[in-house]
Design a protein around this motif. Structure first.
Motif, mmCIF file in Angstrom:
data_model
loop_
_atom_site.group_PDB
_atom_site.id
_atom_site.type_symbol
_atom_site.label_atom_id
_atom_site.label_comp_id
_atom_site.label_asym_id
_atom_site.label_seq_id
_atom_site.Cartn_x
_atom_site.Cartn_y
_atom_site.Cartn_z
ATOM 1 N N MET A 1 -31.545 3.306 -23.783
ATOM 2 C CA MET A 1 -31.809 2.402 -24.892
ATOM 3 C C MET A 1 -33.307 2.295 -25.127
ATOM 4 N N ASP A 2 -34.064 2.318 -24.054
ATOM 5 C CA ASP A 2 -35.522 2.224 -24.183
ATOM 6 C C ASP A 2 -36.171 2.601 -22.853
ATOM 7 N N ALA A 3 -37.456 2.893 -22.926
ATOM 8 C CA ALA A 3 -38.226 3.185 -21.709
ATOM 9 C C ALA A 3 -39.659 2.715 -21.903
ATOM 10 N N LEU A 4 -40.280 2.349 -20.809
ATOM 11 C CA LEU A 4 -41.650 1.827 -20.802
ATOM 12 C C LEU A 4 -42.461 2.547 -19.741
ATOM 13 N N VAL A 5 -43.685 2.957 -20.091
ATOM 14 C CA VAL A 5 -44.610 3.482 -19.078
ATOM 15 C C VAL A 5 -45.963 2.813 -19.283
ATOM 16 N N ILE A 6 -46.497 2.241 -18.208
ATOM 17 C CA ILE A 6 -47.861 1.708 -18.215
ATOM 18 C C ILE A 6 -48.595 2.429 -17.086
ATOM 19 N N HIS A 7 -49.765 2.986 -17.353
ATOM 20 C CA HIS A 7 -50.528 3.660 -16.301
ATOM 21 C C HIS A 7 -51.992 3.269 -16.439
ATOM 22 N N ARG A 8 -52.578 2.825 -15.336
ATOM 23 C CA ARG A 8 -53.982 2.423 -15.364
ATOM 24 C C ARG A 8 -54.909 3.581 -14.990
ATOM 25 N N HIS A 9 -56.169 3.457 -15.393
ATOM 26 C CA HIS A 9 -57.219 4.346 -14.894
ATOM 27 C C HIS A 9 -58.427 3.469 -14.587
ATOM 28 N N GLY A 10 -59.472 4.077 -13.995
ATOM 29 C CA GLY A 10 -60.647 3.297 -13.583
ATOM 30 C C GLY A 10 -60.581 2.990 -12.101
ATOM 31 N N ASP A 11 -61.303 1.948 -11.671
ATOM 32 C CA ASP A 11 -61.365 1.590 -10.246
ATOM 33 C C ASP A 11 -60.347 0.504 -9.930
ATOM 34 N N LEU A 12 -59.457 0.796 -8.954
ATOM 35 C CA LEU A 12 -58.365 -0.126 -8.624
ATOM 36 C C LEU A 12 -58.465 -0.538 -7.149
ATOM 37 N N VAL B 1 -55.940 3.181 3.115
ATOM 38 C CA VAL B 1 -55.898 4.426 3.883
ATOM 39 C C VAL B 1 -56.478 4.147 5.262
ATOM 40 N N ALA B 2 -56.314 5.117 6.165
ATOM 41 C CA ALA B 2 -56.691 4.935 7.573
ATOM 42 C C ALA B 2 -58.125 4.415 7.739
ATOM 43 N N ASP B 3 -59.073 5.014 7.011
ATOM 44 C CA ASP B 3 -60.470 4.632 7.228
ATOM 45 C C ASP B 3 -60.971 3.551 6.265
ATOM 46 N N GLY B 4 -60.054 2.818 5.632
ATOM 47 C CA GLY B 4 -60.439 1.673 4.817
ATOM 48 C C GLY B 4 -60.826 2.061 3.398
ATOM 49 N N LEU B 5 -59.958 1.732 2.459
ATOM 50 C CA LEU B 5 -60.201 2.096 1.063
ATOM 51 C C LEU B 5 -61.045 1.022 0.382
ATOM 52 N N LEU B 6 -62.171 1.413 -0.208
ATOM 53 C CA LEU B 6 -62.940 0.460 -1.017
ATOM 54 C C LEU B 6 -62.223 0.282 -2.347
ATOM 55 N N HIS B 7 -61.876 1.393 -2.955
ATOM 56 C CA HIS B 7 -60.986 1.351 -4.113
ATOM 57 C C HIS B 7 -60.451 2.732 -4.416
ATOM 58 N N MET B 8 -59.428 2.757 -5.236
ATOM 59 C CA MET B 8 -58.852 3.993 -5.756
ATOM 60 C C MET B 8 -59.434 4.180 -7.155
ATOM 61 N N ARG B 9 -60.000 5.375 -7.401
ATOM 62 C CA ARG B 9 -60.566 5.640 -8.724
ATOM 63 C C ARG B 9 -59.648 6.630 -9.430
ATOM 64 N N ILE B 10 -59.271 6.311 -10.635
ATOM 65 C CA ILE B 10 -58.369 7.201 -11.378
ATOM 66 C C ILE B 10 -59.040 7.675 -12.658
ATOM 67 N N GLU B 11 -59.162 9.006 -12.759
ATOM 68 C CA GLU B 11 -59.733 9.638 -13.950
ATOM 69 C C GLU B 11 -58.570 10.131 -14.809
ATOM 70 N N HIS B 12 -58.750 10.166 -16.106
ATOM 71 C CA HIS B 12 -57.670 10.722 -16.940
ATOM 72 C C HIS B 12 -58.247 11.469 -18.132
ATOM 73 N N GLN C 1 -54.344 2.199 -19.710
ATOM 74 C CA GLN C 1 -55.318 1.118 -19.788
ATOM 75 C C GLN C 1 -56.061 0.932 -18.479
ATOM 76 N N THR C 2 -57.240 0.275 -18.548
ATOM 77 C CA THR C 2 -57.976 -0.046 -17.320
ATOM 78 C C THR C 2 -57.523 -1.405 -16.774
ATOM 79 N N GLU C 3 -57.074 -2.299 -17.644
ATOM 80 C CA GLU C 3 -56.714 -3.656 -17.248
ATOM 81 C C GLU C 3 -55.506 -3.676 -16.310
ATOM 82 N N ALA C 4 -55.483 -4.683 -15.447
ATOM 83 C CA ALA C 4 -54.296 -4.914 -14.615
ATOM 84 C C ALA C 4 -53.156 -5.339 -15.530
ATOM 85 N N PHE C 5 -51.923 -5.285 -15.021
ATOM 86 C CA PHE C 5 -50.773 -5.764 -15.799
ATOM 87 C C PHE C 5 -49.883 -6.563 -14.865
ATOM 88 N N ASP C 6 -49.021 -7.391 -15.465
ATOM 89 C CA ASP C 6 -48.119 -8.258 -14.706
ATOM 90 C C ASP C 6 -46.730 -7.610 -14.744
#
Lengths: 146, 82, 146, 82
Positions: free
Chosen positions: C73-84, C39-50, C6-11
């Motif tokens: 018993m169970d497992a959960l994976v949430i992974h975002r894409h887009g600009d973070l 990062v050293a030179d200042g990150l504006l954002h992290m962009r994730i393509e999938h 998903q692109t949305e943030a999660f709690d």
């Protein structure tokens, strides 16, 4: 570093969020939550005895060690004592580090040490009575990994 | 005078969670020998020292630890936290 | 099994609590949260393509493997894409097992596989432009542990 | 007809995220040879195959994978998830 030894239940999700929010610069946060499991003959509750004073001291010592060895940004340990119902949270560890390997290893280390070096003793209370949980050779062997 | 503390089944066998002991014992092992001589409850609790752990002034140590200047000694089974 | 891309943030705390509440009989719950670091030179954002479609398929495959291998018993994976933004959660893994070793190992395994076998590509965006994050030999070597 | 997808810097070098290719290529390697022959952008993207990974119908595979019955091929650099 946060170390809390308490009888009250805690909200693992809220603790995880507060821990992560208080830690800037971490890229990896690992948490472990231990939960009371039922036993074959039906657990009325898990009773946990501890050694006030030494408990906090022993846990603070192992957290200090983890902070230094893995360069953690922060670490949290909450451990309950008293009577705990099936499904209730027993304890929680959280670690924050720049990268994932350090956060994982430090949490794993803290769990192994809490298991065998923090002065807690578990007793399973069923309809038949109360039985002290025996430490296993595996628990002691786990320390040799570190 | 040393405060001696007992936990878990050690406490149950001895019957009290703590007692104050007037002793000149030089080591933990000497203190254990004095306690065993007291009565059957103490003797039963200390019957197999391999099943016991000891902390001196809240630090885990061995039965050969010296007691000079020590205020508190605790005996208990292997810990089962986590 | 829950897999969300998903692109949305999660709690992370709320997700951890919901995951633990839905899992009965677990004695151990481990969570990992990955967070955007500066990062050293200042990150504006992290962009994730999938790779839509393959991402869900690849993650479900590795979760299936983890469930079987560690008897989870169970497992959960949430992974975002887009600009973070810096400090934002990137992804989360949670595992539930009877005992701690299985929960830890399975979460560690899932992280290693997500890093190198789930079709995501990270790009660091700074004032100087955008740079693709290079996979490291360590990431690939990490898979050999399993 | 095969859908060919590109991601990350492979997509940037080629200039499009996907294209439909009319091909009789027997393997991924044969398809790559056809793509390289198209223009300089494709040639640049496929200059070093060791830097690339390939998925056939959304499964990671090798450049020797057969294309019979395949609908979708994707090229991309090593993944950096997590």
């Amino acid at each position: 570093m946060t170390v809390r030894v308490q009888t009250e239940a805690f909200d693992a999700g809220a603790e995880l969020n507060a821990f992560a929010a208080a830690t800037t610069g971490a890229g990896a946060v690992v948490s472990f939550t231990g939960i009371v499991r039922d036993v074959a003959d039906g657990l009325l509750h898990m009773r946990i005895e501890h050694y006030p004073g030494m408990t906090e001291r022993a846990i603070s010592g192992m957290v200090d060690q983890a902070l230094g060895r893995w360069g953690l940004m922060d670490a949290l340990v909450i451990h309950r004592h008293g009577d705990l119902a099936v499904g209730a949270p027993i304890m929680m560890v959280a670690t924050a580090a720049p990268h994932r390997a350090a956060a994982f290893e430090a949490a794993d280390f803290l769990m192994d040490y809490l298991k065998s070096r923090a002065p807690f003793w578990k007793q399973e209370v069923t309809a038949d009575g109360a039985t002290w949980v025996a430490a296993t050779v595996d628990d002691e062997d786990a320390l040799k990994r570190w | 005078m040393i405060d001696v503390l007992y936990f878990a089944w050690v406490r149950e066998r001895i019957g009290v969670p703590r007692e104050t002991v007037d002793t000149q014992a030089a080591t933990v092992a000497d203190l254990v020998a004095e306690l065993i001589a007291r009565d059957d409850y103490h003797a039963a609790a200390f019957a197999d020292l391999r099943a016991l752990r000891v902390a001196v002034d809240q630090e885990l140590t061995g039965f050969d630890a010296p007691l000079k200047g020590v205020r508190e000694v605790a005996f208990f089974p292997p810990m089962t936290g986590g």
